[in-house]
Design an enzyme around this catalytic site. Structure first.
Site, PDB file in Angstrom:
ATOM      1  CG  ASP A   1       0.149  -2.634  -9.210  1.00 33.73           C
ATOM      2  OD1 ASP A   1      -0.456  -1.577  -8.935  1.00 33.73           O
ATOM      3  OD2 ASP A   1       0.461  -3.481  -8.358  1.00 33.73           O
TER       4      ASP A   1
ATOM      5  CD  GLU B   1      -4.530   0.474   1.718  1.00 33.28           C
ATOM      6  OE1 GLU B   1      -4.112   0.035   0.642  1.00 33.28           O
ATOM      7  OE2 GLU B   1      -4.424  -0.166   2.792  1.00 33.28           O
TER       8      GLU B   1
END
Length: 349
Positions: free
Chosen positions: A209, A295
């Site tokens: 995306d 992350e």
């Protein structure tokens, strides 16, 4: 395996012959040996030389045959696909590291459109390998057929996200971590199948995306540890980025939401050296991690902030954007269904 040209075998053949001749001259002088034993000894050396030459000659003939076959395939390829040879030379370069892009994907109305946009970008990148991982129990025909027609080097994998962690259609995108099992499977594949002593490379998590500048891949290609850069249209800001100090090192994070996180950046904002991944087999994404720390939970296992490599002009340029395709609105489609005139299900969108 390295490519060997027949000329190298010819050169090696004459080199061995020349060295043998020098050996005989040094040992027996320029004149022919006078004694019978010397003649026999010289003959033995020549026989030994001949035996050593035979495998080289056979190998040379094999290489010539393979070269002829390759030439025939080259001609056939040109006839069927006139631009194919030039294209291969454009996208393959043995002298630069390979970029391995890992993309998790799941079935939805805009999936093929998203993947098409990515493929059209990836086709312009040299030494590129796409690892596309479906969030599915099986590989779907849509993705299988799509990949086969892209012209890219790819690996197609699949693994389903556990049901309790699956996102519902109307859930906000930040509610649960996405693509976790898929990224982990792709990293396992890299660890099991790529020998970093032969294939040097860089790993990038390229979600489907996002929108990517080609310059981004030039920036990341020679990453030694973990390289970082800004990401546009994310975190409720125009961009998020690492903050760079006077020593050109990362000192912190420009982010609106919890900038004190160890690595307060988007998944699209970093790449890592493949060998670093291989050297840290325990490094994985954690599906149970709290929101916004996916992350950080991964990067803290392999790197420190001081070891990060700022790219994109010391993180002053945006080369990737978290765009997200708008979800389609099916008001008219629903009306057509109500009238008994639904779209043809045989048409793939």
């Amino acid at each position: 395996m390295a490519r060997i040209h027949p000329k190298k075998f010819v050169t090696l053949y004459f080199l061995i012959s020349f060295l043998a001749m020098i050996f005989v001259i040094v040992k027996y002088g320029v004149n022919c040996p006078e004694s019978k034993s010397s003649e026999e000894e010289a003959a033995e050396y020549m026989q030994l030389l001949a035996k050593q030459e035979q495998p080289l000659k056979r190998r040379e003939e094999e290489v010539k045959a393979l070269e002829k076959k390759l030439q025939m395939l080259h001609i056939a390829l040109r006839r069927q696909y006139p631009n194919a040879v030039e294209y291969v030379s454009q996208v393959m370069d043995d002298n630069i590291p390979t970029i391995y892009a890992i993309t998790p994907t799941h079935t939805r109305h805009v999936q093929k459109a998203e993947l098409t946009r990515l493929a059209n970008t990836f086709l312009h990148i040299k030494n590129f390998h796409w690892i596309l991982v479906e969030d599915s129990e099986t590989k779907t025909p849509l993705v299988t057929n799509f990949l086969a027609q892209t012209g890219l080097r790819y690996t197609h994998l699949n693994i389903a996200t556990p049901k309790r962690y699956k996102m519902k259609e109307n859930d906000p995108h930040w509610l649960k971590p996405r693509g976790v099992e898929q990224r982990n499977l792709a990293m396992d594949w890299l660890r099991d199948n790529i020998d970093t002593t032969i294939n040097n490379g860089v790993v990038y998590f390229a979600d489907d995306d996002n929108t990517y500048s080609l310059q981004l891949f030039q920036e990341m290609r020679y990453t030694q540890t973990v390289s970082v850069w800004p990401v546009g249209i994310t975190g409720g800001l125009k961009f998020e980025r690492p903050i760079i100090g006077d020593d050109s090192k990362v000192k912190g994070w420009y982010a609106a939401w919890r900038p004190q996180r160890p690595f307060a950046m988007d998944m699209a904002g970093f790449a890592l050296n493949l060998k670093l991944l291989q050297d840290n087999p325990q490094a994985r994404f954690d599906i149970t991690v709290r929101r916004g720390y996916l992350e950080s939970s991964f990067l803290t296992q392999i790197v420190t902030m001081d070891e990060l490599e700022p790219k994109a002009d010391l993180c002053t340029k945006v080369l990737v954007w978290h765009t997200r395709t708008e979800k389609p609105k099916w008001k008219e489609e629903d009306a057509m269904i109500a009238q008994g005139q639904p779209s043809d299900t045989r048409v793939e969108v």
